[in-house]
Write an enzyme that holds these catalytic residues in place. Sequence first.
Site, PDB file in Angstrom:
ATOM      1  N   GLU A 171     -10.584   4.844   5.399  1.00 58.48           N
ATOM      2  CA  GLU A 171     -10.160   5.747   4.315  1.00 58.48           C
ATOM      3  C   GLU A 171     -11.339   6.843   3.393  1.00 58.48           C
ATOM      4  O   GLU A 171     -12.067   6.335   1.923  1.00 58.48           O
ATOM      5  CB  GLU A 171      -9.016   4.946   3.068  1.00 58.48           C
ATOM      6  CG  GLU A 171      -7.977   5.315   3.924  1.00 58.48           C
ATOM      7  CD  GLU A 171      -7.101   6.944   4.584  1.00 58.48           C
ATOM      8  OE1 GLU A 171      -7.643   7.738   3.443  1.00 58.48           O
ATOM      9  OE2 GLU A 171      -6.263   6.465   5.589  1.00 58.48           O
ATOM     10  N   VAL A 179       0.998  -0.895  -0.108  1.00 59.43           N
ATOM     11  CA  VAL A 179      -0.482  -0.021   0.444  1.00 59.43           C
ATOM     12  C   VAL A 179       1.263   0.997   0.005  1.00 59.43           C
ATOM     13  O   VAL A 179       1.965   1.635   1.101  1.00 59.43           O
ATOM     14  CB  VAL A 179      -0.857   0.215   1.501  1.00 59.43           C
ATOM     15  CG1 VAL A 179      -1.222   1.262   1.234  1.00 59.43           C
ATOM     16  CG2 VAL A 179      -1.904  -1.139   0.880  1.00 59.43           C
ATOM     17  N   PHE A 180       0.636   2.302  -0.623  1.00 61.11           N
ATOM     18  CA  PHE A 180       1.783   2.816  -0.983  1.00 61.11           C
ATOM     19  C   PHE A 180       0.663   4.436  -0.277  1.00 61.11           C
ATOM     20  O   PHE A 180      -0.539   4.856  -0.251  1.00 61.11           O
ATOM     21  CB  PHE A 180       1.879   3.538  -2.641  1.00 61.11           C
ATOM     22  CG  PHE A 180       2.709   5.373  -2.622  1.00 61.11           C
ATOM     23  CD1 PHE A 180       3.652   4.685  -2.543  1.00 61.11           C
ATOM     24  CD2 PHE A 180       1.795   5.867  -3.036  1.00 61.11           C
ATOM     25  CE1 PHE A 180       4.720   6.311  -2.252  1.00 61.11           C
ATOM     26  CE2 PHE A 180       2.415   7.450  -2.863  1.00 61.11           C
ATOM     27  CZ  PHE A 180       3.732   7.660  -2.716  1.00 61.11           C
ATOM     28  N   GLY A 181       1.946   4.626   0.906  1.00 56.33           N
ATOM     29  CA  GLY A 181       0.754   5.991   2.042  1.00 56.33           C
ATOM     30  C   GLY A 181       1.709   7.321   1.508  1.00 56.33           C
ATOM     31  O   GLY A 181       2.737   7.221   1.178  1.00 56.33           O
ATOM     32  N   TYR A 182       0.733   8.377   0.497  1.00 57.07           N
ATOM     33  CA  TYR A 182       1.439   9.550   0.697  1.00 57.07           C
ATOM     34  C   TYR A 182       1.767  10.657   1.945  1.00 57.07           C
ATOM     35  O   TYR A 182       1.355  11.523   1.904  1.00 57.07           O
ATOM     36  CB  TYR A 182       0.718   9.971  -0.553  1.00 57.07           C
ATOM     37  CG  TYR A 182      -0.678   9.949  -0.566  1.00 57.07           C
ATOM     38  CD1 TYR A 182      -1.438   9.162  -1.038  1.00 57.07           C
ATOM     39  CD2 TYR A 182      -0.730  11.426  -0.919  1.00 57.07           C
ATOM     40  CE1 TYR A 182      -2.637   8.829  -1.159  1.00 57.07           C
ATOM     41  CE2 TYR A 182      -2.277  11.304  -0.347  1.00 57.07           C
ATOM     42  CZ  TYR A 182      -3.042  10.378  -1.218  1.00 57.07           C
ATOM     43  OH  TYR A 182      -5.077  10.181  -1.322  1.00 57.07           O
ATOM     44  N   GLY A 183      -0.075  10.130   2.550  1.00 59.93           N
ATOM     45  CA  GLY A 183      -0.474  11.497   3.782  1.00 59.93           C
ATOM     46  C   GLY A 183      -0.057  10.856   5.035  1.00 59.93           C
ATOM     47  O   GLY A 183       1.188  10.139   5.720  1.00 59.93           O
ATOM     48  N   SER A 184      -1.358  10.994   6.063  1.00 57.18           N
ATOM     49  CA  SER A 184      -1.102  10.184   6.639  1.00 57.18           C
ATOM     50  C   SER A 184      -1.053   8.991   7.305  1.00 57.18           C
ATOM     51  O   SER A 184      -0.176   8.684   8.711  1.00 57.18           O
ATOM     52  CB  SER A 184      -2.421  10.202   8.156  1.00 57.18           C
ATOM     53  OG  SER A 184      -4.148   9.337   7.509  1.00 57.18           O
TER      54      SER A 184
HETATM   55  C1  SIN Z   1      -2.432   8.433   2.684  1.00 58.96           C
HETATM   56  O1  SIN Z   1      -2.313   8.408   3.319  1.00 58.96           O
HETATM   57  O2  SIN Z   1      -1.820   7.818   1.376  1.00 58.96           O
HETATM   58  C2  SIN Z   1      -4.082   8.117   2.414  1.00 58.96           C
HETATM   59  C3  SIN Z   1      -4.469  10.196   2.795  1.00 58.96           C
HETATM   60  C4  SIN Z   1      -4.489  10.242   4.046  1.00 58.96           C
HETATM   61  O3  SIN Z   1      -5.456   9.294   5.015  1.00 58.96           O
HETATM   62  O4  SIN Z   1      -4.007  10.937   4.473  1.00 58.96           O
END
Ligand code: SIN
Length: 169
Positions: free
Chosen positions: A83, A7-12
């Site tokens: 999400e 899983v690629f995460g870019y935020g939290s």
């Molecule tokens: C993420 O972190 O990849 C999705 C956006 C978030 O939950 O901040």
Amino acid sequence: MDDLHWVFGYGSLIWKQDFPVIEIRRAYIQGWARRFWQGSHDHRGLPTDPGRVLTLIESPGEICWGRALLVRSDVFEHLDYREKNGYERCNLPIHFEDGEANGVTYIAPGNNAAFLGAASNENIVAQIRRSKGPSGTNTDYVLELAQALRNLNIEDTHVFEIEGRLKDD
Ligand code: SIN
């Protein structure tokens, strides 16, 4: 490997893993940029006063760095719930410093009901400053992310600009 997924995460998801993770790697995706363009009614704001959180916007030629999380498939029940406010699971190639793998990321597309879209940095900061929800203040969402990006040596002009303005005064 059948039951394992990147899983690629870019935020939290970069800094808040409230679920079991088998491996974490610094990684990037191509053609996307993170922007505070998604409304948050359930984490960093309320239905009456949404906060602003990240989504990915298609940006040909750009690279978005983050973290790839290796999880078992039963984790998706938790992630889909976390999400749920407009995000969809999307398949995409995830690049590591030494290779790539197929994986998924959560994107809140422009046609979801909570999408807010572009705004001036001034307006984004004003909305973030006044917003909070069950997961905490919207400001903390930004500060935690900016610090995590810095720890990972990831540059992001949009995030650091918003962070800088939040820290002013
Ligand atoms: C993420 O972190 O990849 C999705 C956006 C978030 O939950 O901040």
